[in-house]
Motif scaffolding. Structure first.
Motif, short mmCIF file in Angstrom:
data_model
loop_
_atom_site.label_atom_id
_atom_site.label_comp_id
_atom_site.label_asym_id
_atom_site.label_seq_id
_atom_site.Cartn_x
_atom_site.Cartn_y
_atom_site.Cartn_z
N VAL A 71 9.80 5.92 1.30
CA VAL A 71 10.56 5.27 0.25
C VAL A 71 11.08 6.23 -0.81
O VAL A 71 11.82 5.83 -1.70
CB VAL A 71 9.76 4.13 -0.43
N GLY A 72 10.70 7.50 -0.73
CA GLY A 72 11.19 8.45 -1.72
C GLY A 72 10.42 9.76 -1.70
O GLY A 72 9.58 9.99 -0.83
N GLU A 73 10.76 10.59 -2.67
CA GLU A 73 10.10 11.89 -2.86
C GLU A 73 9.84 12.09 -4.34
O GLU A 73 10.57 11.56 -5.18
CB GLU A 73 10.98 13.03 -2.36
N THR B 134 6.39 15.91 -2.75
CA THR B 134 5.50 14.89 -2.22
C THR B 134 6.36 13.75 -1.69
O THR B 134 7.26 13.27 -2.38
CB THR B 134 4.57 14.36 -3.33
N VAL B 135 6.08 13.33 -0.46
CA VAL B 135 6.81 12.23 0.15
C VAL B 135 6.03 10.94 -0.12
O VAL B 135 4.81 10.89 0.02
CB VAL B 135 6.98 12.44 1.67
N VAL B 136 6.75 9.90 -0.55
CA VAL B 136 6.15 8.62 -0.89
C VAL B 136 6.43 7.64 0.25
O VAL B 136 7.57 7.46 0.66
CB VAL B 136 6.71 8.07 -2.21
N VAL C 95 0.87 -1.18 0.00
CA VAL C 95 0.00 0.00 0.00
C VAL C 95 0.90 1.22 0.00
O VAL C 95 1.83 1.32 0.81
CB VAL C 95 -0.94 0.03 1.22
N ARG C 96 0.61 2.15 -0.89
CA ARG C 96 1.39 3.38 -1.03
C ARG C 96 0.53 4.57 -0.61
O ARG C 96 -0.68 4.58 -0.81
CB ARG C 96 1.84 3.56 -2.47
#
Length: 184
Positions: free
Chosen positions: A160-162, A171-173, A137-138
């Motif tokens: 896990v990233g941006e 946006t931050v992931v 789920v993201r």
């Protein structure tokens, strides 16, 4: 010493109401009355603000292209037991080839900071965990959205990233394995 009782917050309960293609198209067109009639619940003015209209138009087009996405996408969120529509939520679509789904939710401004976002996220994660085809789920959250960043804390998400662009900023992931999710 203060002897007045301190209220204990009661966790919010929510249910999802489908927004079918006709409801989504009506909302995208700014027709709150038709969208509400089609959904069978009294939707809030928030459902026809510019941002919502764009999202609902996008989701209506998504359904026209792939009707099988219907069980996954945007729904109205209704508070139980009072029946108030407190937001919208769903996934961006069915699981992809890797078994990933992305959550999306909005709480109507008048219901924010009352525990509804946490209840919505709990319901979405519970649904994802129950689906055999979902492995991950993201969630993507604006780096300046402290309320949403606080909401996902404690649900096991890992950064896990941006991503970023001029329109939306950074946006931050975040992701969490579906198997790690536990219903409350």
């Amino acid at each position: 010493m203060n002897s007045e009782p301190v209220p204990i917050p009661i966790p919010k309960r929510v249910r999802f109401v489908e927004l079918n293609a006709k409801a989504l198209r009506a909302l995208a067109d700014g027709d709150l009355a038709s969208g509400s009639a089609e959904a069978g619940v009294d939707l809030d003015e928030h459902f026809v603000c510019d941002r919502a209209r764009w999202i609902f138009g996008y989701r209506a087009d998504q359904l026209a292209e792939d009707p099988s996405a219907a069980p996954w996408i945007t729904r109205a969120v209704v508070s139980e037991p009072d029946g108030a529509v407190v937001g919208d939520a769903g996934f961006h679509g069915p699981p992809d080839e890797a078994g990933m789904v992305e959550v999306g939710y909005t709480v109507v401004p008048g219901y924010r900071r009352q525990g509804y976002a946490r209840a919505i996220l709990t319901a979405l994660l519970t649904r994802a965990a129950a689906e055999p085809g979902v492995r991950t789920v993201r969630a993507r959250i604006g780096s300046d959205n402290s309320a949403s960043l606080a909401t996902i804390a404690g649900f096991g998400f890992t950064r896990v990233g941006e991503q970023g662009n001029e329109r939306d900023g950074v946006t931050v992931v975040f992701e969490v394995p579906a198997g790690a999710l536990q219903a409350e």
